[in-house]
Write an enzyme that holds these catalytic residues in place. Structure first.
Site, PDB file in Angstrom:
ATOM      1  N   HIS A 173       0.833  -1.223   0.000  1.00 47.69           N
ATOM      2  CA  HIS A 173       0.000   0.000   0.000  1.00 47.69           C
ATOM      3  C   HIS A 173       0.860   1.262   0.000  1.00 47.69           C
ATOM      4  O   HIS A 173       0.421   2.311   0.472  1.00 47.69           O
ATOM      5  CB  HIS A 173      -0.952   0.027   1.201  1.00 47.69           C
ATOM      6  CG  HIS A 173      -1.675  -1.257   1.429  1.00 47.69           C
ATOM      7  ND1 HIS A 173      -2.884  -1.551   0.842  1.00 47.69           N
ATOM      8  CD2 HIS A 173      -1.335  -2.358   2.151  1.00 47.69           C
ATOM      9  CE1 HIS A 173      -3.265  -2.767   1.212  1.00 47.69           C
ATOM     10  NE2 HIS A 173      -2.334  -3.287   1.992  1.00 47.69           N
ATOM     11  N   LYS A 300      16.650  21.569 -11.643  1.00 46.63           N
ATOM     12  CA  LYS A 300      15.968  20.317 -11.942  1.00 46.63           C
ATOM     13  C   LYS A 300      16.804  19.307 -12.730  1.00 46.63           C
ATOM     14  O   LYS A 300      17.517  19.663 -13.652  1.00 46.63           O
ATOM     15  CB  LYS A 300      14.689  20.589 -12.747  1.00 46.63           C
ATOM     16  CG  LYS A 300      13.594  21.304 -11.997  1.00 46.63           C
ATOM     17  CD  LYS A 300      12.982  20.466 -10.885  1.00 46.63           C
ATOM     18  CE  LYS A 300      12.133  19.316 -11.379  1.00 46.63           C
ATOM     19  NZ  LYS A 300      10.869  19.756 -11.949  1.00 46.63           N
ATOM     20  N   GLU A 307      10.110   8.143 -17.370  1.00 46.07           N
ATOM     21  CA  GLU A 307       8.787   8.758 -17.564  1.00 46.07           C
ATOM     22  C   GLU A 307       8.246   8.455 -18.955  1.00 46.07           C
ATOM     23  O   GLU A 307       7.076   8.111 -19.132  1.00 46.07           O
ATOM     24  CB  GLU A 307       8.872  10.279 -17.373  1.00 46.07           C
ATOM     25  CG  GLU A 307       9.051  10.704 -15.925  1.00 46.07           C
ATOM     26  CD  GLU A 307       9.237  12.209 -15.825  1.00 46.07           C
ATOM     27  OE1 GLU A 307       8.234  12.926 -15.818  1.00 46.07           O
ATOM     28  OE2 GLU A 307      10.398  12.670 -15.775  1.00 46.07           O
TER      29      GLU A 307
END
Ligand code: ARG
Length: 475
Positions: A173, A300, A307
């Site tokens: 979970h 960044k 992705e």
């Protein structure tokens, strides 16, 4: 016996020089729009090598059966060799008017060798021809994909071995559950890719069957030796029903399903890599060459490759939906619908090949941050089950032990400490049978080592699995 084509699709006298590949039956030309709509040459020319291979096997058999003369056979071989070098050199003139790869190659053959070229199509239809071509092509691609899957597994096994002792929180979970070895975690993906390879090997058996000889749909009156062609092409057998042979695309759908699962596994791994690389986790770093920066935020470093792989899973799953829907509601036998099988298959193969290649490289270049992983594993009471197991070994029923440990965890949360940081006297309030020896078990490493069972996360088991995978992948 020598004869011209038994299939009335490509009309012989129009193949070589005329702009339309159709028979004299037609009284008006196609509009340019319809030509473009119905033509497939601009994507199916990719099948050229399989098309030539299939034609040569067919011609060889026709000759052996006395249907084609030796001279014609030699001319066809010569013409095909020339066509092959033209295509390889990029000088082959692909014509939209000739609709598809099959008619383009046949027309050029006739241009080069004359009447022999017109005899090649004896006992054959584009219906069994295209089904054969796609199968031959796909078989080769499956073999390449299997090599790439193998390489990716080996790369992951390598990283797993180096990280057999490195502890990270295992989640259920997405909540901290129990400590696991990072190597163990990676080997879970090796299992997935191993099953993917099994599925491809299995699908390959059904891909590798010969439709040729089914002709348009009903078989042919020429005495073809289908088994001979199958042997020449290295196929495992012939399709046993001519109607099914020309219309079956199960093999493509099965392949596409197996490919979609590969991408789903890649996508799961991608998601983890992305999470692990985020500042909140900080478990790993990916090499710069697999990332990009932001045009506005100078700090960044984005995990673009995983992705994109996660995103590309969508198109591969989409192709599966496309192919399976393509088949739905098709009456026997061949329908032009089936021309739509090619682009999804091509894109599936291209996407998978690139993705597997890049993932093998990326996996090999992962920087692991063991301290961050271990720190995270310490946060969520990951050894609570170990305390319960300890109490069971002291004679408690597991359900009772579970309850007791829940109270202990509640107390620890209240004091803001880990279970292992509670003093012995405090722990003994929950159960008097708890002794000093509990602290070894409450440590992450103690918990890890305790799971020394086949398939478990103990480093000894991880190493055993690494050895098993190596033998399997290298053998
Ligand atoms: N380009 C066609 C395809 O991809 C070849 C078979 C065409 N057959 C026909 N009867 N029109 O399926």
């Amino acid at each position: 016996m020598s004869s011209s084509s038994s299939d009335n699709k490509p009309s012989d006298n129009q193949l070589a020089n005329k702009s339309q590949a159709w028979s004299a039956l037609f009284s008006e030309p196609m509009s340019d729009l319809v030509k473009r709509y119905t033509a497939s040459v601009f994507f199916d020319k990719r099948l050229w090598a399989a098309d030539i291979q299939g034609s040569l096997a067919h011609a060889e058999m026709l000759t052996a059966q006395g249907i084609l003369g030796q001279d014609d056979h030699a001319a066809i071989q010569r013409g095909m060799a020339q066509i092959k070098s033209e295509i390889e050199a990029g000088s082959f003139d692909w014509k939209l008017d000739l609709e598809d790869v099959h008619l383009n190659i046949e027309a050029r053959l006739t241009e080069l060798v004359g009447i022999a070229g017109k005899r090649l199509h004896t006992g054959r239809s584009r219906n069994d021809q295209v089904a054969t071509d796609v199968r031959l092509w796909l078989r080769g691609e499956i073999d390449e994909l299997l090599l790439l899957l193998n390489a990716l597994q080996l790369a992951l096994v390598e990283v797993a071995e180096k990280n057999a002792e490195v502890i990270l929180p295992g989640f259920t979970h997405l909540q901290v559950a129990q400590p696991v070895a990072f190597g163990h975690h990676l080997l879970a993906y090796v299992e997935m890719f191993a099953r993917d390879a099994e599925r491809l090997v299995d699908a390959r058996r059904r891909v590798n069957r010969l439709p040729l000889g089914a002709a348009a749909l009903a078989g042919t009156s020429y005495p073809l030796d289908r088994e001979r062609v199958a042997r020449t092409l290295g196929m495992e057998g012939v399709c046993q029903n001519s109607l099914d042979a020309v219309s079956d695309r199960d093999f493509a759908i099965e392949f596409s399903a197996a490919a979609a699962l590969v991408m789903v596994h890649i996508s799961r791994l991608s998601e983890e890599l992305i999470l692990w690389m985020s500042q909140s986790f900080g478990f790993i770093d990916l090499a710069d060459r697999f990332c990009t920066g932001s045009s506005i935020m100078p700090q960044k470093k984005n995990p673009d490759v995983p992705e994109l792989a996660r995103g590309k899973t969508g198109r591969v799953v989409g192709h599966l939906m496309g192919l399976i829907t393509l088949m739905k509601g098709q009456p026997l036998a061949y329908n032009k619908d089936n021309q739509e099988d090619k682009e999804p298959l091509f894109d599936t193969v291209d996407t998978l090949k690139d993705t597997l290649r890049i993932f093998a490289e990326m996996a090999a270049g992962i920087t692991v941050k063991p301290e961050a992983m271990e720190r995270a594993a310490l946060k969520g009471y990951a050894t609570a089950t170990d305390l319960a197991d300890y109490l069971v070994k002291k004679g408690l029923a597991f359900r009772d032990a579970h309850e007791i440990v829940a109270h202990a965890v509640k107390t620890a949360i209240g004091s803001g400490v880990d279970l292992s940081q509670l003093p012995l006297a405090e722990l003994q309030k929950f159960d008097a049978r708890i002794g000093e020896d509990v602290f070894e078990l409450l440590s992450l490493r103690g918990s890890l080592n305790a799971r020394n069972i086949l398939g478990g996360t103990a480093p000894a088991q991880v190493r055993a699995q690494v050895a098993r995978h190596r033998a399997r992948l290298r053998g």
